[in-house]
Design a protein around this motif. Structure first.
Motif, PDB file in Angstrom:
ATOM      1  N   VAL A  72       0.841  -1.201   0.000  1.00 53.09           N
ATOM      2  CA  VAL A  72       0.000   0.000   0.000  1.00 53.09           C
ATOM      3  C   VAL A  72       0.875   1.249   0.000  1.00 53.09           C
ATOM      4  O   VAL A  72       0.600   2.216  -0.717  1.00 53.09           O
ATOM      5  N   ASP A  73       1.951   1.217   0.771  1.00 53.82           N
ATOM      6  CA  ASP A  73       2.869   2.356   0.813  1.00 53.82           C
ATOM      7  C   ASP A  73       3.525   2.608  -0.541  1.00 53.82           C
ATOM      8  O   ASP A  73       3.947   3.728  -0.841  1.00 53.82           O
ATOM      9  N   GLN A  74       3.610   1.565  -1.372  1.00 58.50           N
ATOM     10  CA  GLN A  74       4.190   1.701  -2.713  1.00 58.50           C
ATOM     11  C   GLN A  74       3.144   2.128  -3.741  1.00 58.50           C
ATOM     12  O   GLN A  74       3.445   2.235  -4.924  1.00 58.50           O
ATOM     13  N   GLY A  75       1.903   2.343  -3.277  1.00 58.59           N
ATOM     14  CA  GLY A  75       0.860   2.832  -4.166  1.00 58.59           C
ATOM     15  C   GLY A  75      -0.150   1.799  -4.621  1.00 58.59           C
ATOM     16  O   GLY A  75      -1.022   2.104  -5.431  1.00 58.59           O
ATOM     17  N   THR A  76      -0.064   0.592  -4.127  1.00 57.00           N
ATOM     18  CA  THR A  76      -1.010  -0.458  -4.498  1.00 57.00           C
ATOM     19  C   THR A  76      -2.302  -0.280  -3.697  1.00 57.00           C
ATOM     20  O   THR A  76      -2.245  -0.090  -2.486  1.00 57.00           O
ATOM     21  N   PRO A  77      -3.461  -0.327  -4.364  1.00 56.06           N
ATOM     22  CA  PRO A  77      -4.720  -0.240  -3.612  1.00 56.06           C
ATOM     23  C   PRO A  77      -4.829  -1.385  -2.595  1.00 56.06           C
ATOM     24  O   PRO A  77      -4.293  -2.480  -2.808  1.00 56.06           O
ATOM     25  N   VAL A  78      -5.515  -1.143  -1.492  1.00 61.02           N
ATOM     26  CA  VAL A  78      -5.617  -2.126  -0.409  1.00 61.02           C
ATOM     27  C   VAL A  78      -6.129  -3.462  -0.917  1.00 61.02           C
ATOM     28  O   VAL A  78      -5.564  -4.510  -0.592  1.00 61.02           O
ATOM     29  N   GLU A  79      -7.180  -3.472  -1.711  1.00 65.18           N
ATOM     30  CA  GLU A  79      -7.755  -4.737  -2.186  1.00 65.18           C
ATOM     31  C   GLU A  79      -6.749  -5.512  -3.022  1.00 65.18           C
ATOM     32  O   GLU A  79      -6.612  -6.730  -2.886  1.00 65.18           O
ATOM     33  N   ALA A  80      -6.007  -4.817  -3.881  1.00 63.69           N
ATOM     34  CA  ALA A  80      -4.999  -5.476  -4.718  1.00 63.69           C
ATOM     35  C   ALA A  80      -3.837  -5.969  -3.855  1.00 63.69           C
ATOM     36  O   ALA A  80      -3.314  -7.067  -4.068  1.00 63.69           O
TER      37      ALA A  80
END
Length: 117
Positions: A72-80
């Motif tokens: 998530v910190d790298q920009g990935t959405p939570v669900e992904a």
């Protein structure tokens, strides 16, 4: 310290023992309770509940949540991020099973080769 661990039946060494409150877990991960709730909603981790209904997390769950947090910190959405972590976990388990199968098959092959002489 050992006496305390003995009194708890060795549970402090158990990765699956739900020892951490939501507040403590969020603090350890450097996040907030909402993030942990989102992971629960995405079914990445399912905390156990105390008798009072409060969420409790294990060390294993915190490791899983920490990996999701990295993504998530790298920009990935939570669900992904949750789906990626689930797939990584499944791959690790499949590799472990495969390695065990190879060890077992290797031992059986060695045994069969040694008895035919």
């Amino acid at each position: 310290m050992t006496a305390d661990n003995d009194a708890l039946g060795g549970r402090l060494d158990d990765d699956d023992y739900p020892a951490y409150t939501m507040g403590r877990a969020a603090e350890m991960l450097g996040t907030n309770a909402g993030f942990l709730r989102a992971l629960g909603e995405a079914r990445l981790i399912t905390p156990l509940r105390s008798e009072g209904g409060h969420r409790r997390y294990s060390r294993y769950q915190l490791r899983i949540a920490a990996r999701a947090r990295e993504l998530v910190d790298q920009g990935t959405p939570v669900e992904a991020a949750c789906r990626i972590v689930i797939l990584e976990d499944q791959l690790e388990e499949a590799q472990r099973i495969n390695a065990e199968y190879r060890r077992t098959a290797g031992k059986a092959e060695a045994k069969a080769g040694g008895s035919s002489s």
